[in-house]
Design an enzyme around this catalytic site. Structure first.
Site, PDB file in Angstrom:
ATOM      1  N   LYS A 108      -9.869  -3.297  -6.058  1.00 43.62           N
ATOM      2  CA  LYS A 108     -10.789  -2.179  -6.209  1.00 43.62           C
ATOM      3  C   LYS A 108     -11.995  -2.539  -7.075  1.00 43.62           C
ATOM      4  CE  LYS A 108      -8.048   0.934  -4.139  1.00 43.62           C
ATOM      5  NZ  LYS A 108      -6.690   0.377  -4.101  1.00 43.62           N
TER       6      LYS A 108
HETATM    7  C1  LIG Z   1      -5.735   0.618  -3.184  1.00 37.61           C
HETATM    8  C2  LIG Z   1      -4.682  -0.415  -3.080  1.00 37.61           C
HETATM    9  C3  LIG Z   1      -4.096  -0.740  -1.852  1.00 37.61           C
HETATM   10  C4  LIG Z   1      -4.421   0.008  -0.588  1.00 37.61           C
HETATM   11  O1  LIG Z   1      -5.751  -0.215  -0.190  1.00 37.61           O
HETATM   12  P1  LIG Z   1      -6.480   0.815   0.787  1.00 37.61           P
HETATM   13  O2  LIG Z   1      -7.880   0.356   0.859  1.00 37.61           O
HETATM   14  O3  LIG Z   1      -6.338   2.164   0.167  1.00 37.61           O
HETATM   15  O4  LIG Z   1      -5.768   0.733   2.090  1.00 37.61           O
HETATM   16  C5  LIG Z   1      -3.190  -1.780  -1.810  1.00 37.61           C
HETATM   17  N1  LIG Z   1      -2.855  -2.445  -2.928  1.00 37.61           N
HETATM   18  C6  LIG Z   1      -3.395  -2.163  -4.134  1.00 37.61           C
HETATM   19  C7  LIG Z   1      -2.952  -2.929  -5.312  1.00 37.61           C
HETATM   20  C8  LIG Z   1      -4.324  -1.139  -4.239  1.00 37.61           C
HETATM   21  O5  LIG Z   1      -4.849  -0.862  -5.434  1.00 37.61           O
END
Ligand SMILES: *Cc1c(COP(=O)(O)O)cnc(C)c1O
Length: 435
Positions: A108
């Site tokens: 993120k």
């Molecule tokens: C947000 C997240 C996901 C899922 O990603 P999306 O884009 O919501 O499908 C998977 N793993 C981690 C560690 C995340 O923070």
């Protein structure tokens, strides 16, 4: 390039799509047309940053940020995103793309840094007296990344909503350790409630009169574009080195990361098959099986950042690329991995890989390990490692019976004091908390 809503003919510029987050009609912004890259567009571009500028240039056509793109790229991709070869350990062509070397140790950080770089520039151009309020619903990792990326930026405030008791202790700390221009609220509900509250706040006229909202969720197109870049770069670099297309296994919740890979492939990047890997929240795998999109309440799992029952980006996926049959025909599928299987994979690999999986990344490794060998071993696959295992120490350490080393950036955040309030899962409660 213009961006249109998934729900109407509304067309806006990139700048407006970034600032608005969600279209006024409740739809999500998508590129009005997709650029098509042939490999020679990237001739001479070697690094992730160089490839990023070429890849993003058509999306920035007509944006006031066009000339800032190289600087935005440098601010965004200022940490390593290595594609690590695992074939010596598994005796098959497998790599892992490590997306967790940023400030909050999950992928993120990429989208959050890019949005902060774009929105702070757009905001500086505007004559607004009121601050821009970034409203963000988080299943655990987005909120921390957004807070880190926007903390201390003048003229911008951040409001983080996270589901009470549904994030790991270290994630919670990262969500609540900021102060200054960042406020955090634990919502007595689940992630989907947080997401609904954000969507409602955006279209609520009373709140809209008081605040200038923007969103940093994966509903913002400014998350999708920079995530697409690492698939473009890793796949291109892999093809140059090995003459083969990489296929991807992507841990999936709200489908922002998976859609980013599909977007890169649709724009002509050398990407093979894409497998979306869900946890026990099976909305996406069930959609591929039945053709019916049936959003539902989420269930809590060990891979909590993927606990999404109503994945927003499926609306974008279907709008851009068609329904499940068309998606499957394009080389896209989806599987579900439950908690027992996550545990099994973390334990199974703890002895013989040079690192530990976080529970999210473990879903993708499990899906790879279960694939028939005539599919798995004959083409190169890459697993997307979405977070560092140290963020989920309370899950991982009891399984492996060892301590997971904490990266220095994460350790520094854990030193800061934490502060938050708990609110009910309603727009009224949010309204009151913001007053
Ligand atoms: C947000 C997240 C996901 C899922 O990603 P999306 O884009 O919501 O499908 C998977 N793993 C981690 C560690 C995340 O923070």
């Amino acid at each position: 390039m213009m961006f249109r809503s998934t729900r109407s003919d509304t067309h806006v510029t990139l700048d407006a799509a970034l600032l608005q987050g969600l279209a006024a009609d409740g739809g999500l912004f998508v590129p009005a047309s997709l650029p098509h890259f042939s490999n020679d567009v990237f001739d001479g571009a070697q690094t992730l940053q160089q490839i990023a500028v070429r890849y993003l240039t058509p999306f920035f056509a007509g944006s006031t940020l066009k000339d800032d793109l190289p600087a935005i790229v440098d601010e965004t991709y200022d940490f390593d995103i290595p594609l690590v070869d695992l074939s010596p350990y598994v005796d098959a062509p497998l790599s892992v793309l490590e997306l967790f070397h940023g400030p909050t140790a999950a992928f993120k950080d990429v989208g959050a840094k890019f949005l902060a770089a774009c929105l702070s520039r757009l905001d500086a151009q505007s004559k607004h007296q009121r601050p821009l309020t970034i409203l963000v619903a988080t299943s655990g990792d987005t909120g921390g990344a957004v807070a880190a990326a926007f903390h201390g930026r003048p003229g911008i405030e951040v409001v983080v909503l996270f589901p009470e008791g549904r994030v790991s202790p270290r994630q919670q700390h990262q969500l609540t350790c900021w102060g200054d221009n960042v406020k955090s609220f634990a919502v007595a509900g689940e992630f989907d409630d947080c997401q609904t509250m954000v969507k409602q706040a955006f279209v609520d006229s009373e709140l809209a009169a008081r605040f200038r909202f923007s969103s940093a969720n994966s509903i913002n197109i400014g998350r999708l574009l920079p995530q697409s870049v690492y698939y473009a770069a890793a796949s291109l670099q892999f093809e140059r080195a090995h003459g083969k297309r990489l296929s991807w296994l992507i841990p999936t919740g709200n489908l922002g990361n998976g859609l980013a890979a599909v977007l890169a492939r649709a724009c002509g990047l050398p990407i093979g098959d894409i497998t979306l890997v869900s946890n026990a929240n099976r909305t996406i795998p069930d959609y591929f099986t039945s053709g019916e999109f049936a959003p539902r309440a989420s269930v809590a799992t060990l891979a909590s950042a993927m606990d999404v029952g109503n994945p927003s980006n499926l609306e974008r996926m279907r709008n851009l690329f068609g329904e499940s049959n068309a998606l499957a025909a394009s080389g896209l599928d989806a599987v579900a991995v439950d908690d027992a299987q996550i545990r099994q994979q973390i334990v199974a690999d703890a002895g013989h890989l040079p690192f530990f999986w976080c529970p999210h990344s473990a879903t993708a490794m499990y899906a790879w390990a279960q694939m028939p060998s005539d599919r798995r071993d004959v083409r190169p696959w890459a697993i997307v490692a979405t977070a560092h295992p140290a963020k989920f120490d309370t899950v991982v350490e009891p399984l492996i019976g060892k301590r997971v080393d904490v990266p220095a950036t994460l350790a520094a955040l854990l030193e800061r004091p934490s502060e938050f309030r708990t609110i009910a899962p309603t727009l009224d409660a949010l309204q009151e908390a913001l007053s």
